[in-house]
Design a protein around this motif. Structure first.
Motif, short mmCIF file in Angstrom:
data_model
loop_
_atom_site.label_atom_id
_atom_site.label_comp_id
_atom_site.label_asym_id
_atom_site.label_seq_id
_atom_site.Cartn_x
_atom_site.Cartn_y
_atom_site.Cartn_z
N THR A 37 47.08 55.68 48.88
CA THR A 37 45.92 55.15 49.63
C THR A 37 46.46 54.30 50.88
O THR A 37 47.48 53.92 50.70
CB THR A 37 45.44 53.88 48.53
N ILE A 117 40.20 60.78 60.17
CA ILE A 117 40.83 61.35 59.16
C ILE A 117 41.06 62.92 59.45
O ILE A 117 40.34 63.78 60.19
CB ILE A 117 40.12 61.43 57.97
N TYR A 133 45.98 59.80 58.17
CA TYR A 133 44.75 58.94 58.65
C TYR A 133 45.44 58.34 59.89
O TYR A 133 46.65 57.86 59.97
CB TYR A 133 45.08 57.92 57.75
N LYS A 162 40.83 47.77 55.66
CA LYS A 162 40.59 49.35 55.57
C LYS A 162 41.11 50.12 54.44
O LYS A 162 42.51 49.87 54.72
CB LYS A 162 40.34 50.14 56.76
N TRP A 164 41.32 53.61 52.30
CA TRP A 164 41.17 55.18 52.28
C TRP A 164 41.83 55.89 51.21
O TRP A 164 43.18 55.71 51.33
CB TRP A 164 40.95 55.87 53.56
N GLN A 168 38.54 59.36 46.99
CA GLN A 168 37.71 58.08 46.61
C GLN A 168 36.17 58.66 46.68
O GLN A 168 35.98 59.66 47.31
CB GLN A 168 37.76 56.95 47.87
N ASP A 171 32.73 57.23 51.39
CA ASP A 171 33.36 57.74 52.56
C ASP A 171 34.60 56.82 53.02
O ASP A 171 35.44 56.95 53.27
CB ASP A 171 32.38 58.04 53.75
N TRP A 172 34.01 55.24 53.27
CA TRP A 172 35.05 54.54 53.63
C TRP A 172 34.85 53.33 52.97
O TRP A 172 33.92 52.97 52.29
CB TRP A 172 34.63 54.13 55.06
#
Length: 210
Positions: A37, A117, A133, A162, A164, A168, A171-172
């Motif tokens: 993550t 991304i 990322y 943030k 990501w 997931q 999206d964000w």
């Protein structure tokens, strides 16, 4: 970036460390530690570039690491540790590039100059996948096998958090947080679990040689 805010479990303040560090732990919806993550803490007033060595290896017919995170402006090397050649590419809007068939190491690293991304692939081995990322903050890390990141010497203040992960369900993930030295935080992130890309087993129809 087009940021969408999904359902994110509440921040849990579990106390304060005695050391000058900030620790975050990310788990999935079942409470399992969530490796790979990306955690970015963005202070709009502090986007100082922090250069560091960056690379994504091709080894044992996989990209290593599966997920990496680098600040905008970072140059990334793509060394090939296998005996076979690879053809690395990305069609992602944040960075379109192509490293045609090569062994060892390309002549020059690739500059990642836009946030976003970047999905990586190999034109020879279709199952090879990885993600970079590209963030705006120097406070940018990827969780380990325990689902943790530790930021040292992170100034107190208000940040945009943030999160990501390639699996997931949204999206964000973004949220405003107040950071103090020694803080310990837990978050849960809903994902659809998958298997990481790995080389095919040797046998009929899978005779690749690393």
């Amino acid at each position: 970036m087009n940021l969408k805010i999904p359902v994110l479990c509440a921040l849990l303040l579990l106390g304060f460390n005695t050391q000058a560090e900030v620790r975050l732990t990310i788990t999935d919806q079942q409470g399992k530690a969530l490796e790979d993550t990306v955690v970015e803490l963005l202070d709009p007033a502090n986007k100082t570039f922090s250069a560091k060595k960056a690379e994504v290896k091709q080894q044992d017919l996989t990209f290593i690491p599966f997920v990496s995170a680098y600040q905008t402006g970072t140059e990334v090397d793509f060394p090939n540790m296998d005996k076979t050649r690879h053809h690395v590419y990305s069609f992602s809007p944040a960075k379109v590039f192509e490293l045609k068939l090569y062994a060892n190491k390309p002549e020059a690293p690739v500059l990642f100059d836009q946030p976003g991304i970047v999905a990586l692939g190999c034109n020879i081995h279709d199952y090879m996948q990885a993600y970079i990322y590209v963030g705006e903050s120097p406070f940018l890390q990827v969780t380990d096998s325990q689902g943790q990141v530790i930021f040292n010497q992170l100034p107190d203040g208000n940040y945009q958090l943030k999160l990501w992960h390639p699996w997931q369900n949204a999206d964000w993930v973004t949220q405003q947080v107040q950071i103090k030295q020694g803080q310990v935080m837990n978050y849960q992130l809903a994902i659809t679990a998958q298997e990481k890309p790995q080389k095919p087993k040797k046998g009929f129809g899978a005779s690749y040689t690393p």
